[in-house]
Design a protein around this motif. Structure first.
Motif, PDB file in Angstrom:
ATOM      1  N   LEU A   1       0.854  -1.184   0.000  1.00 20.75           N
ATOM      2  CA  LEU A   1       0.000   0.000   0.000  1.00 20.75           C
ATOM      3  C   LEU A   1       0.891   1.235   0.000  1.00 20.75           C
ATOM      4  O   LEU A   1       1.778   1.369   0.846  1.00 20.75           O
ATOM      5  N   GLY A   2       0.671   2.124  -0.956  1.00 17.78           N
ATOM      6  CA  GLY A   2       1.498   3.320  -1.069  1.00 17.78           C
ATOM      7  C   GLY A   2       2.927   2.999  -1.468  1.00 17.78           C
ATOM      8  O   GLY A   2       3.808   3.847  -1.380  1.00 17.78           O
ATOM      9  N   ASP A   3       3.150   1.745  -1.913  1.00 17.74           N
ATOM     10  CA  ASP A   3       4.458   1.279  -2.369  1.00 17.74           C
ATOM     11  C   ASP A   3       5.554   1.388  -1.308  1.00 17.74           C
ATOM     12  O   ASP A   3       6.728   1.474  -1.622  1.00 17.74           O
ATOM     13  N   TRP A   4       5.181   1.400  -0.032  1.00 19.93           N
ATOM     14  CA  TRP A   4       6.184   1.367   1.036  1.00 19.93           C
ATOM     15  C   TRP A   4       6.641  -0.077   1.227  1.00 19.93           C
ATOM     16  O   TRP A   4       5.806  -0.972   1.274  1.00 19.93           O
ATOM     17  N   PRO A   5       7.939  -0.298   1.349  1.00 27.42           N
ATOM     18  CA  PRO A   5       8.413  -1.683   1.518  1.00 27.42           C
ATOM     19  C   PRO A   5       7.979  -2.301   2.845  1.00 27.42           C
ATOM     20  O   PRO A   5       7.625  -1.584   3.786  1.00 27.42           O
ATOM     21  N   ALA A   6       8.068  -3.637   2.895  1.00 28.68           N
ATOM     22  CA  ALA A   6       7.283  -4.428   3.846  1.00 28.68           C
ATOM     23  C   ALA A   6       7.295  -4.049   5.322  1.00 28.68           C
ATOM     24  O   ALA A   6       6.254  -3.659   5.803  1.00 28.68           O
ATOM     25  N   PRO A   7       8.358  -4.116   6.106  1.00 29.85           N
ATOM     26  CA  PRO A   7       8.014  -3.993   7.527  1.00 29.85           C
ATOM     27  C   PRO A   7       7.554  -2.586   7.894  1.00 29.85           C
ATOM     28  O   PRO A   7       6.950  -2.399   8.943  1.00 29.85           O
ATOM     29  N   PHE A   8       7.833  -1.594   7.055  1.00 27.68           N
ATOM     30  CA  PHE A   8       7.444  -0.221   7.388  1.00 27.68           C
ATOM     31  C   PHE A   8       6.062   0.121   6.873  1.00 27.68           C
ATOM     32  O   PHE A   8       5.268   0.746   7.567  1.00 27.68           O
ATOM     33  N   GLY A   9       5.785  -0.271   5.630  1.00 28.69           N
ATOM     34  CA  GLY A   9       4.466  -0.014   5.079  1.00 28.69           C
ATOM     35  C   GLY A   9       3.540  -1.179   5.379  1.00 28.69           C
ATOM     36  O   GLY A   9       3.962  -2.225   5.857  1.00 28.69           O
ATOM     37  N   ILE A  10       2.255  -0.952   5.104  1.00 23.03           N
ATOM     38  CA  ILE A  10       1.276  -2.025   5.275  1.00 23.03           C
ATOM     39  C   ILE A  10       1.198  -2.798   3.964  1.00 23.03           C
ATOM     40  O   ILE A  10       1.196  -2.201   2.892  1.00 23.03           O
ATOM     41  N   VAL A  11       1.179  -4.131   4.072  1.00 25.62           N
ATOM     42  CA  VAL A  11       1.082  -4.928   2.856  1.00 25.62           C
ATOM     43  C   VAL A  11      -0.178  -5.792   2.891  1.00 25.62           C
ATOM     44  O   VAL A  11      -0.672  -6.135   3.960  1.00 25.62           O
ATOM     45  N   LEU A  12      -0.691  -6.075   1.703  1.00 25.08           N
ATOM     46  CA  LEU A  12      -1.708  -7.115   1.564  1.00 25.08           C
ATOM     47  C   LEU A  12      -1.006  -8.321   0.963  1.00 25.08           C
ATOM     48  O   LEU A  12      -0.137  -8.167   0.097  1.00 25.08           O
ATOM     49  N   VAL A  13      -1.353  -9.511   1.428  1.00 25.67           N
ATOM     50  CA  VAL A  13      -0.771 -10.708   0.840  1.00 25.67           C
ATOM     51  C   VAL A  13      -1.916 -11.600   0.370  1.00 25.67           C
ATOM     52  O   VAL A  13      -2.788 -11.961   1.156  1.00 25.67           O
ATOM     53  N   LEU A  14      -1.892 -11.892  -0.920  1.00 29.12           N
ATOM     54  CA  LEU A  14      -2.903 -12.783  -1.475  1.00 29.12           C
ATOM     55  C   LEU A  14      -2.277 -14.157  -1.641  1.00 29.12           C
ATOM     56  O   LEU A  14      -1.434 -14.358  -2.510  1.00 29.12           O
ATOM     57  N   ASP A  15      -2.667 -15.094  -0.773  1.00 35.80           N
ATOM     58  CA  ASP A  15      -2.251 -16.469  -1.010  1.00 35.80           C
ATOM     59  C   ASP A  15      -3.504 -17.316  -1.222  1.00 35.80           C
ATOM     60  O   ASP A  15      -4.617 -16.791  -1.237  1.00 35.80           O
ATOM     61  N   ARG A  16      -3.311 -18.616  -1.382  1.00 36.93           N
ATOM     62  CA  ARG A  16      -4.463 -19.474  -1.706  1.00 36.93           C
ATOM     63  C   ARG A  16      -5.534 -19.402  -0.630  1.00 36.93           C
ATOM     64  O   ARG A  16      -6.722 -19.347  -0.914  1.00 36.93           O
ATOM     65  N   LEU A  17      -5.097 -19.396   0.639  1.00 37.84           N
ATOM     66  CA  LEU A  17      -6.070 -19.379   1.729  1.00 37.84           C
ATOM     67  C   LEU A  17      -6.906 -18.093   1.669  1.00 37.84           C
ATOM     68  O   LEU A  17      -8.136 -18.133   1.780  1.00 37.84           O
ATOM     69  N   ALA A  18      -6.225 -16.953   1.471  1.00 41.74           N
ATOM     70  CA  ALA A  18      -6.942 -15.679   1.399  1.00 41.74           C
ATOM     71  C   ALA A  18      -7.929 -15.694   0.236  1.00 41.74           C
ATOM     72  O   ALA A  18      -9.090 -15.282   0.377  1.00 41.74           O
ATOM     73  N   ALA A  19      -7.471 -16.207  -0.930  1.00 44.83           N
ATOM     74  CA  ALA A  19      -8.344 -16.231  -2.106  1.00 44.83           C
ATOM     75  C   ALA A  19      -9.557 -17.130  -1.861  1.00 44.83           C
ATOM     76  O   ALA A  19     -10.689 -16.785  -2.224  1.00 44.83           O
ATOM     77  N   LEU A  20      -9.318 -18.282  -1.191  1.00 38.77           N
ATOM     78  CA  LEU A  20     -10.424 -19.186  -0.881  1.00 38.77           C
ATOM     79  C   LEU A  20     -11.452 -18.494   0.010  1.00 38.77           C
ATOM     80  O   LEU A  20     -12.661 -18.567  -0.233  1.00 38.77           O
ATOM     81  N   MET A  21     -10.971 -17.785   1.035  1.00 37.50           N
ATOM     82  CA  MET A  21     -11.887 -17.109   1.944  1.00 37.50           C
ATOM     83  C   MET A  21     -12.651 -15.998   1.222  1.00 37.50           C
ATOM     84  O   MET A  21     -13.824 -15.760   1.501  1.00 37.50           O
TER      85      MET A  21
ATOM     86  N   LEU B   1       7.085 -10.429  12.031  1.00 39.69           N
ATOM     87  CA  LEU B   1       6.835 -10.831  13.422  1.00 39.69           C
ATOM     88  C   LEU B   1       7.309 -12.252  13.654  1.00 39.69           C
ATOM     89  O   LEU B   1       7.990 -12.531  14.644  1.00 39.69           O
ATOM     90  N   GLY B   2       6.933 -13.138  12.719  1.00 35.58           N
ATOM     91  CA  GLY B   2       7.301 -14.533  12.862  1.00 35.58           C
ATOM     92  C   GLY B   2       8.804 -14.699  12.998  1.00 35.58           C
ATOM     93  O   GLY B   2       9.297 -15.387  13.893  1.00 35.58           O
ATOM     94  N   GLN B   3       9.538 -14.011  12.105  1.00 38.42           N
ATOM     95  CA  GLN B   3      11.000 -14.123  12.143  1.00 38.42           C
ATOM     96  C   GLN B   3      11.573 -13.551  13.427  1.00 38.42           C
ATOM     97  O   GLN B   3      12.456 -14.118  14.045  1.00 38.42           O
TER      98      GLN B   3
ATOM     99  N   PRO C   1      13.651  -6.927   4.456  1.00 41.94           N
ATOM    100  CA  PRO C   1      15.097  -6.735   4.478  1.00 41.94           C
ATOM    101  C   PRO C   1      15.738  -7.789   5.377  1.00 41.94           C
ATOM    102  O   PRO C   1      15.071  -8.364   6.237  1.00 41.94           O
ATOM    103  N   ALA C   2      17.032  -8.048   5.164  1.00 47.08           N
ATOM    104  CA  ALA C   2      17.702  -9.108   5.923  1.00 47.08           C
ATOM    105  C   ALA C   2      17.691  -8.774   7.410  1.00 47.08           C
ATOM    106  O   ALA C   2      17.746  -7.616   7.804  1.00 47.08           O
ATOM    107  N   MET C   3      17.573  -9.843   8.229  1.00 42.61           N
ATOM    108  CA  MET C   3      17.568  -9.656   9.680  1.00 42.61           C
ATOM    109  C   MET C   3      18.930  -9.149  10.138  1.00 42.61           C
ATOM    110  O   MET C   3      19.945  -9.351   9.496  1.00 42.61           O
ATOM    111  N   GLY C   4      18.976  -8.495  11.269  1.00 43.42           N
ATOM    112  CA  GLY C   4      20.257  -8.054  11.814  1.00 43.42           C
ATOM    113  C   GLY C   4      20.176  -6.588  12.167  1.00 43.42           C
ATOM    114  O   GLY C   4      20.279  -6.229  13.325  1.00 43.42           O
TER     115      GLY C   4
END
Lengths: 496, 111
Positions: free
Chosen positions: A61-81, A191-193, A490-493
């Motif tokens: 959203l707004g083309d901000w990269p992942a941990p800073f901007g909000i992202v939508l992720v479309l995977d199979r589960l999301a599409a099914l729902m 978060l997971g990482q 971005p890489a952890m560290g």
């Protein structure tokens, strides 16, 4: 990055206000917006499925990269729902047009569209705080829909429903703030990482945050002992609204899946699901089934059947095994459609009998309604030949432990007894009064009911094609590398 | 400072929970409001507490406070404010309809 991914959120977000602002005095235009919008969402969801099968897709959203901007992720589960939600919404929408429920209060269609926006957003988002925001969007629309048509008791139940969910939202925020305080991020994959990389000393804090979040999703999913909001809300909400709410409990199950799969490390998930979710799921099934057996009104019975179905879903989810998860997803699709069907039929019964009390004798109901109820009862109890039986069979087959078998089989028996009792009270006892069958189901409403039944039949017939896709989803959930990679973190560290 | 803030959050939550468990809609709404205050303070504190540091990231600046919780708390404030308005109206409707403001219901209540 295709812009199609954001449309399931943006489209209702545009149509809702337009309906509200420009068609205030044009009920026909409101209906066109509601029906057209819902149909467009179904088409959109179906168009997104092939995109999702290429692997998880990211939308920044707004083309901000992942941990800073909000992202939508479309995977199979999301599409099914998305597909499930849009199909259910379309059936409910047609039913509403057939019965004229939307004319019993104001702004039904605008609220309906906002509700779909919240649901779609909750399924698509890849950001934990954004999930909270979409939860609030779908909840605030559901508050409006729940009291649609008014009536003192409905509004009083609405107060309880809103209170319960506001407490849930507070818990959600506390959980999210705890997680943010520990990791400094809110992106689910990040978060997971980061949680996995936390030092052992923070283990207690991780568990507290995980339990808080699970608690919130359990409230949404009506897990015993947090189910107390559901029976009153669903029984007193307008029938079609309760039918749409059938997918809302599944948002809780969906968020639980994401929490366990992406946000928490494997060990924590196993501990949490094994010690909390599994016993609570069994209790939910039994309490729901007992509620079905003891309910005095058909609406309350349908509500308890929804609780029982969530029990089965949570039992399946807590096993953390790809085969069981696939079976559970199959059952989840089934129980959403079957639950909605039962609520719509309950609405017809209430309208034609002018009472919800099962014990009151009323003139007989039309035979078509009896036949429809029979099918819905078979689907709800999980008897052959419909998909509920297949779903339960798949869960039992992949989870051969005696507590699960005992609970699910006992639950099914209780459900069957309860529904058989209400069926005979409703459709046979009426003939003790010498009178002609009263009323008929409106044709459009009948079309919606038959469409839901046909979808259950299709789910049964094409189980051989659907199940492999669900197995793929389950596999992705248990090994969410593709999901995490799609976020392009971005890489952890480097600490933010 | 941490001790004061933690005490305030705890006190607000405790009072809010007590009020939430009352049987009438006015104390319940008051309790929800207090809990939402506690939650807002908690979110604010989740980025760490710092005195006189602006929430602005710039190159070369070393004293700053985390801006994200401040953005989050704004969202949370707006949402909880709107929800309080919704539940107040609903509670008012329930009170006008039923003639009393008891929150609990008995099983026989039909729409």
């Amino acid at each position: 990055m295709t812009h199609l991914i954001i449309l399931p959120v943006v489209l209702p977000a545009l149509l809702g206000p337009i309906t509200l602002l420009f068609f205030r005095a044009h009920p026909a235009a409101q209906r066109a917006m509601g029906l057209g919008g819902t149909a467009a969402l179904l088409a959109l969801a179906l168009a997104l499925w092939p995109i999702a099968t290429d692997g998880p897709q990211l939308y920044r959203l707004g083309d901000w990269p992942a941990p800073f901007g909000i992202v939508l992720v479309l995977d199979r589960l999301a599409a099914l729902m998305l597909i499930l939600t849009a199909f259910l919404a379309l059936a409910v929408q047609i039913y509403v047009l057939g019965t004229g429920w939307d004319r019993k209060g104001r702004h039904f269609h605008a609220l309906f569209l906002f509700q779909l926006m919240g649901l779609n957003g909750a399924f698509l988002t890849g950001d934990a705080f954004n999930l909270f925001v979409f939860f609030e969007v779908l909840l605030i629309a559901s508050y409006g829909l729940m009291v649609h048509g008014g009536g003192t008791n409905r509004i009083r139940a609405g107060v309880q429903y809103v209170t319960y969910n506001l407490v849930g939202s507070s818990l959600f925020l506390i959980g999210l703030a705890t997680v943010y305080g520990m990791t400094g991020t809110l992106n689910m994959a990040d978060l997971g990482q980061r949680i996995a990389a936390l030092p052992d000393g923070d283990m207690a804090l991780t568990r507290v945050a995980a339990v808080l979040l699970l608690l919130v999703f359990a409230i949404k999913g009506a897990l015993v002992p947090l189910h107390l909001w559901l029976p009153n809300t669903y029984a007193l909400a307008p029938g079609p609204v309760a039918a749409l709410f059938a997918v809302m409990t599944k948002v809780g199950a969906y968020a639980t899946l994401r929490l366990g799969s992406v946000m928490l490390p494997k060990g924590t998930t196993e501990l949490l699901f094994g010690t909390l979710l599994a016993p609570a799921g069994m209790l939910t099934l039994i309490i729901g089934a007992l509620g079905v057996l003891g309910a005095k009104g058909l609406a309350r019975q349908a509500a308890f059947a929804a609780v029982a179905s969530m029990g089965t879903v949570f039992i399946g989810l807590s096993a953390l095994d790809p085969a069981v998860t696939a079976a559970t997803l199959y059952y989840m699709i089934h129980s959403t459609l079957a639950g909605a069907l039962l609520f719509l039929i309950t609405d017809q019964v209430q309208t034609l009998r002018n009472s919800d009390d099962l014990t009151q004798a009323r003139p007989p109901l039309p035979g078509t309604l009896a036949a429809l109820f029979f099918v819905a009862a078979i689907a709800t109890a999980g008897m052959p030949p419909l998909s509920g039986f297949l779903g339960k069979l798949l869960i039992l087959q992949s989870l051969p432990v005696w507590p699960v078998w005992t609970t699910i089989l006992l639950g099914s028996l209780l459900l069957m007894l309860g529904l058989a009792r209400s069926g005979s009270l409703l459709f046979w006892k009426g003939y003790e009064i010498a009178a002609q069958p009263t009323g008929q189901i409106p044709p459009l409403a009948r079309f919606a009911l038959v469409a839901l039944i046909l979808s259950l039949v299709a789910l049964t017939l094409f189980a051989g094609q659907i199940h492999p896709a669900l197995q793929q989803i389950a596999q992705d959930l248990h090994d969410p590398i593709a999901y995490v990679q799609a976020n392009d973190l971005p890489a952890m560290g480097a600490k933010p | 400072m941490e001790l004061y803030l933690a005490t305030a959050i705890g006190l607000l939550t405790a009072v809010g929970t007590y009020l939430l468990l009352r049987g009438r809609s006015f104390p319940v709404i008051l309790g929800l409001t207090l809990i939402s205050y506690a939650v807002n303070l908690f979110i604010f504190a989740s980025g760490g507490l710092r005195l006189s540091a602006p929430p602005i990231l710039q190159s070369g600046v070393t004293t700053y406070t985390d801006p994200v919780p401040q953005a989050l708390v704004l969202t949370a404030i707006v949402i909880s404010f709107a929800m309080t308005a919704v539940i107040t109206i609903l509670a008012l409707g329930a009170w006008l309809g039923a003639g009393h403001d008891r929150v609990d219901m008995s099983e026989g209540d039909e729409p």
